[in-house]
Design a protein around this motif. Structure first.
Motif, PDB file in Angstrom:
ATOM      1  N   THR A 132       0.847  -1.190   0.000  1.00 20.92           N
ATOM      2  CA  THR A 132       0.000   0.000   0.000  1.00 20.92           C
ATOM      3  C   THR A 132       0.886   1.246   0.000  1.00 20.92           C
ATOM      4  O   THR A 132       1.794   1.361   0.823  1.00 20.92           O
ATOM      5  CB  THR A 132      -0.910  -0.015   1.242  1.00 20.92           C
ATOM      6  OG1 THR A 132      -1.805  -1.113   1.119  1.00 20.92           O
ATOM      7  CG2 THR A 132      -1.688   1.284   1.364  1.00 20.92           C
ATOM      8  N   THR A 133       0.646   2.130  -0.968  1.00 25.99           N
ATOM      9  CA  THR A 133       1.492   3.329  -1.018  1.00 25.99           C
ATOM     10  C   THR A 133       0.995   4.339   0.002  1.00 25.99           C
ATOM     11  O   THR A 133      -0.199   4.558   0.126  1.00 25.99           O
ATOM     12  CB  THR A 133       1.487   3.963  -2.421  1.00 25.99           C
ATOM     13  OG1 THR A 133       0.269   3.626  -3.052  1.00 25.99           O
ATOM     14  CG2 THR A 133       2.654   3.497  -3.232  1.00 25.99           C
ATOM     15  N   PRO A 134       1.927   4.927   0.744  1.00 30.34           N
ATOM     16  CA  PRO A 134       1.541   5.869   1.785  1.00 30.34           C
ATOM     17  C   PRO A 134       0.888   7.121   1.171  1.00 30.34           C
ATOM     18  O   PRO A 134       1.032   7.378  -0.018  1.00 30.34           O
ATOM     19  CB  PRO A 134       2.867   6.227   2.454  1.00 30.34           C
ATOM     20  CG  PRO A 134       3.938   5.727   1.564  1.00 30.34           C
ATOM     21  CD  PRO A 134       3.367   4.767   0.595  1.00 30.34           C
ATOM     22  N   ALA A 135       0.217   7.863   2.015  1.00 25.58           N
ATOM     23  CA  ALA A 135      -0.477   9.065   1.549  1.00 25.58           C
ATOM     24  C   ALA A 135       0.490  10.020   0.856  1.00 25.58           C
ATOM     25  O   ALA A 135       1.587  10.284   1.343  1.00 25.58           O
ATOM     26  CB  ALA A 135      -1.138   9.756   2.741  1.00 25.58           C
ATOM     27  N   GLY A 136       0.099  10.499  -0.302  1.00 24.11           N
ATOM     28  CA  GLY A 136       0.923  11.471  -1.030  1.00 24.11           C
ATOM     29  C   GLY A 136       0.610  12.867  -0.504  1.00 24.11           C
ATOM     30  O   GLY A 136      -0.110  13.019   0.486  1.00 24.11           O
ATOM     31  N   PRO A 137       1.156  13.896  -1.166  1.00 26.47           N
ATOM     32  CA  PRO A 137       0.954  15.274  -0.714  1.00 26.47           C
ATOM     33  C   PRO A 137      -0.535  15.643  -0.685  1.00 26.47           C
ATOM     34  O   PRO A 137      -0.989  16.407   0.167  1.00 26.47           O
ATOM     35  CB  PRO A 137       1.685  16.121  -1.765  1.00 26.47           C
ATOM     36  CG  PRO A 137       2.305  15.191  -2.743  1.00 26.47           C
ATOM     37  CD  PRO A 137       1.974  13.797  -2.375  1.00 26.47           C
ATOM     38  N   ASP A 138      -1.320  15.046  -1.606  1.00 22.89           N
ATOM     39  CA  ASP A 138      -2.755  15.343  -1.626  1.00 22.89           C
ATOM     40  C   ASP A 138      -3.523  14.510  -0.594  1.00 22.89           C
ATOM     41  O   ASP A 138      -4.734  14.565  -0.507  1.00 22.89           O
ATOM     42  CB  ASP A 138      -3.322  15.090  -3.020  1.00 22.89           C
ATOM     43  CG  ASP A 138      -3.050  13.665  -3.491  1.00 22.89           C
ATOM     44  OD1 ASP A 138      -2.322  12.923  -2.777  1.00 22.89           O
ATOM     45  OD2 ASP A 138      -3.557  13.275  -4.555  1.00 22.89           O
ATOM     46  N   GLY A 139      -2.807  13.711   0.176  1.00 22.84           N
ATOM     47  CA  GLY A 139      -3.454  12.916   1.222  1.00 22.84           C
ATOM     48  C   GLY A 139      -4.050  11.617   0.706  1.00 22.84           C
ATOM     49  O   GLY A 139      -4.576  10.824   1.478  1.00 22.84           O
ATOM     50  N   ALA A 140      -3.954  11.356  -0.605  1.00 22.21           N
ATOM     51  CA  ALA A 140      -4.570  10.155  -1.163  1.00 22.21           C
ATOM     52  C   ALA A 140      -3.700   8.921  -0.900  1.00 22.21           C
ATOM     53  O   ALA A 140      -2.496   8.957  -1.142  1.00 22.21           O
ATOM     54  CB  ALA A 140      -4.780  10.326  -2.663  1.00 22.21           C
ATOM     55  N   VAL A 141      -4.314   7.914  -0.376  1.00 22.34           N
ATOM     56  CA  VAL A 141      -3.602   6.660  -0.147  1.00 22.34           C
ATOM     57  C   VAL A 141      -4.007   5.694  -1.252  1.00 22.34           C
ATOM     58  O   VAL A 141      -5.197   5.523  -1.516  1.00 22.34           O
ATOM     59  CB  VAL A 141      -3.975   6.049   1.221  1.00 22.34           C
ATOM     60  CG1 VAL A 141      -3.221   4.750   1.453  1.00 22.34           C
ATOM     61  CG2 VAL A 141      -3.714   7.030   2.333  1.00 22.34           C
ATOM     62  N   SER A 142      -3.033   5.094  -1.920  1.00 21.07           N
ATOM     63  CA  SER A 142      -3.402   4.093  -2.914  1.00 21.07           C
ATOM     64  C   SER A 142      -3.383   2.753  -2.214  1.00 21.07           C
ATOM     65  O   SER A 142      -2.337   2.159  -1.974  1.00 21.07           O
ATOM     66  CB  SER A 142      -2.409   4.146  -4.070  1.00 21.07           C
ATOM     67  OG  SER A 142      -2.270   2.881  -4.632  1.00 21.07           O
ATOM     68  N   ARG A 143      -4.568   2.313  -1.814  1.00 18.11           N
ATOM     69  CA  ARG A 143      -4.604   1.093  -1.026  1.00 18.11           C
ATOM     70  C   ARG A 143      -4.452  -0.130  -1.902  1.00 18.11           C
ATOM     71  O   ARG A 143      -5.017  -0.220  -2.984  1.00 18.11           O
ATOM     72  CB  ARG A 143      -5.903   1.032  -0.225  1.00 18.11           C
ATOM     73  CG  ARG A 143      -5.870   2.072   0.925  1.00 18.11           C
ATOM     74  CD  ARG A 143      -6.789   1.715   2.036  1.00 18.11           C
ATOM     75  NE  ARG A 143      -8.144   1.635   1.546  1.00 18.11           N
ATOM     76  CZ  ARG A 143      -8.995   0.671   1.864  1.00 18.11           C
ATOM     77  NH1 ARG A 143      -8.611  -0.297   2.660  1.00 18.11           N
ATOM     78  NH2 ARG A 143     -10.223   0.674   1.392  1.00 18.11           N
ATOM     79  N   LYS A 144      -3.660  -1.050  -1.417  1.00 19.76           N
ATOM     80  CA  LYS A 144      -3.369  -2.264  -2.177  1.00 19.76           C
ATOM     81  C   LYS A 144      -3.754  -3.483  -1.362  1.00 19.76           C
ATOM     82  O   LYS A 144      -3.718  -3.462  -0.123  1.00 19.76           O
ATOM     83  CB  LYS A 144      -1.867  -2.324  -2.496  1.00 19.76           C
ATOM     84  CG  LYS A 144      -1.402  -1.225  -3.422  1.00 19.76           C
ATOM     85  CD  LYS A 144      -1.786  -1.528  -4.855  1.00 19.76           C
ATOM     86  CE  LYS A 144      -1.110  -0.569  -5.832  1.00 19.76           C
ATOM     87  NZ  LYS A 144      -1.416  -0.940  -7.225  1.00 19.76           N
ATOM     88  N   THR A 145      -4.081  -4.537  -2.050  1.00 20.10           N
ATOM     89  CA  THR A 145      -4.444  -5.758  -1.355  1.00 20.10           C
ATOM     90  C   THR A 145      -3.755  -6.924  -2.055  1.00 20.10           C
ATOM     91  O   THR A 145      -3.427  -6.838  -3.236  1.00 20.10           O
ATOM     92  CB  THR A 145      -5.980  -5.911  -1.348  1.00 20.10           C
ATOM     93  OG1 THR A 145      -6.329  -7.087  -0.650  1.00 20.10           O
ATOM     94  CG2 THR A 145      -6.550  -6.007  -2.745  1.00 20.10           C
ATOM     95  N   ASP A 146      -3.502  -8.002  -1.313  1.00 20.61           N
ATOM     96  CA  ASP A 146      -2.958  -9.217  -1.922  1.00 20.61           C
ATOM     97  C   ASP A 146      -4.090 -10.229  -2.051  1.00 20.61           C
ATOM     98  O   ASP A 146      -4.845 -10.427  -1.100  1.00 20.61           O
ATOM     99  CB  ASP A 146      -1.862  -9.842  -1.040  1.00 20.61           C
ATOM    100  CG  ASP A 146      -0.623  -8.953  -0.968  1.00 20.61           C
ATOM    101  OD1 ASP A 146      -0.464  -8.077  -1.852  1.00 20.61           O
ATOM    102  OD2 ASP A 146       0.175  -9.124  -0.025  1.00 20.61           O
ATOM    103  N   VAL A 147      -4.195 -10.835  -3.196  1.00 16.80           N
ATOM    104  CA  VAL A 147      -5.230 -11.848  -3.387  1.00 16.80           C
ATOM    105  C   VAL A 147      -4.551 -13.178  -3.694  1.00 16.80           C
ATOM    106  O   VAL A 147      -3.779 -13.287  -4.645  1.00 16.80           O
ATOM    107  CB  VAL A 147      -6.194 -11.484  -4.541  1.00 16.80           C
ATOM    108  CG1 VAL A 147      -7.239 -12.565  -4.722  1.00 16.80           C
ATOM    109  CG2 VAL A 147      -6.843 -10.134  -4.273  1.00 16.80           C
TER     110      VAL A 147
END
Ligand code: ASP
Ligand code: MG
Length: 429
Positions: free
Chosen positions: A313-328
């Motif tokens: 999961t990529t941490p929050a960027g400057p805009d506060g958006a977190v790119s949430r990742k999951t493992d399947v």
């Protein structure tokens, strides 16, 4: 029930028995003689007898190998025309053997008996059986010898029912004429686990359709899965037993009759699974759906599925958006792995996966039992037993009457023995 019926309906006739002889039970002329003698003895005991035969041991493999010599992907219609011949040979030989011992017998191929299937070559499903035709054959004391594994579609093309399909022929014929079904094979019944792995394994006297279905899906090869489904649907009692002994085998019956109220009935080992891990997939609605839709479009069935938060999961960027990742993580059969790989490579970008990992060095051990429904703590006990052997569990799946754990291949036998004896299934030493 007539040839025009579109479904097998459960008929009713008390003294009719369907006896199916598998490949090893008709593997030589001598064995065919033995099987014929058994059918005749059953008839003398006052029953009408229908015999269903498989191809002689090894014959279907031999035929299929011939086809693959000519083409890597042989035309399915011709594969069925070819593969079905093995049963024609044994049906005729069986009829001759019965006649040679003074009985009346006639061989019947799928089309002669009106075994109508759909047109799914190599895995056709039975839609109707001409029960009247069969009753007519039997009326004068003839033993009807039916070629298993085969049928015809509405257009008259020869079809086959999938490997091991003569079990299904037998159960479907039994359903159509209201008979019980004896399956003669080279083992003397269904065991609590594979006796080759676990010397304390013992024969199960009675098992429910549901449990048998689970065990068969897990690779217990005594009965074709489809045959158990048909038996369950029509309530056909099935007796799996050895053609080389008189001893009773295992009855596969309705839940009410499967008297033993044990928690765990059997332990199964499935070496056919492989694991696929989609690492760092976008955690958004619809992503998992896309991946699995792509698999199902390829007719690949998925067994265990686990989704867990990804380390990627990529941490929050400057805009506060977190790119949430999951493992399947999921499992498919080893046979489907190559095609799964293709599908996953084409899906990788779409689902935003960082990486796809494949693992074949795993097995699935499962415990099966109706009693699990009413007993709490069965899963906990299973995990304890594995932990006591220091076996790491890589994935878990459960159903109402089954719990499965994925473990490394090197623990396969150890896990089976630990569970089998831990749940008290073994014969005391
Ligand atoms: N002869 C077929 C096979 O080997 C069908 C059967 O034996 O049940 O798969
Ligand atoms: Mg078989």
């Amino acid at each position: 029930m007539t040839g025009t019926a579109t479904e097998i309906s459960r008929g009713a006739s008390v003294s009719l028995i369907v006896q199916k002889f598998g490949g090893t039970s008709v593997g030589t002329v001598d064995r065919i003689r033995n099987a014929a003698a058994r059918a005749l003895a059953t008839q003398r005991a006052g029953h009408q007898v229908v015999v269903i035969v498989s191809a002689m041991a090894g014959e279907t493999n031999r035929l299929l190998a011939l086809a693959s010599e000519l083409s890597p992907l042989p035309d399915a219609r011709e594969v069925d025309a070819l593969a079905s011949t093995g049963e024609q040979v044994s049906a005729a030989l069986m009829a001759l053997a019965i006649q040679a011992q003074g009985g009346k017998a006639r061989s019947l191929l799928g089309h002669q008996l009106g075994i109508i299937t759909d047109s799914a070559y190599t895995k056709a499903r039975i839609k109707a059986i001409d029960a009247q035709r069969l009753h007519d054959e039997l009326a004068d004391g003839t033993i009807a010898v039916v070629a298993g594994f085969q049928g015809v579609d509405e257009a008259g093309n020869i079809t086959t029912l999938g490997r091991g399909g003569s079990d299904t022929s037998a159960v479907a014929v039994a359903a159509a004429v209201g008979a019980a079904c004896e399956i003669f094979t080279d083992v003397d019944g269904v065991y609590t686990t594979d006796p080759n792995i676990c010397p304390t394994a013992k024969k199960i006297e009675r098992i429910s359709y549901e449990e048998m279905l689970e065990l068969a899906s897990l690779g217990a090869k005594v009965l074709q899965i489809r045959s158990v489904e048909v038996a369950m649907k029509y309530g056909v009692p099935v007796h799996v037993r050895s053609s080389f002994s008189e001893a009773p085998g295992t009855w596969v019956v309705g839940e009410e009759q499967s008297l033993e109220r044990v928690t765990v009935t059997g332990v199964a080992l499935d070496r056919n699974e492989s694991r696929v891990m989609l690492v760092g997939v976008d955690d958004r609605p619809g992503i998992v759906a896309q991946a699995f839709t792509a698999l199902s479009r390829e007719n690949i069935s998925v067994d265990m599925i686990i989704q867990s938060p990804s380390a990627h999961t990529t941490p929050a960027g400057p805009d506060g958006a977190v790119s949430r990742k999951t493992d399947v993580t999921f499992t498919v059969t080893k046979a489907d792995l190559a095609r799964t790989q293709q599908v996953m490579e084409s899906m990788r970008v779409v689902v935003g996966a960082r990486e796809v990992r494949y693992e074949e060095d795993i097995v699935k051990v499962s415990i099966v039992g109706l009693g699990m429904r009413s007993h709490a703590g069965v899963a906990a006990r299973m995990f304890e037993l594995l932990a006591a052997e220091n076996i790491n569990i890589e994935a878990i799946s459960t159903s109402e009457i089954k719990i499965s754990c994925l473990v490394a291949t090197r623990y396969a036998e150890l896990a089976v023995r630990a569970l089998h004896d831990g749940f008290g299934l073994g014969t005391p030493a």
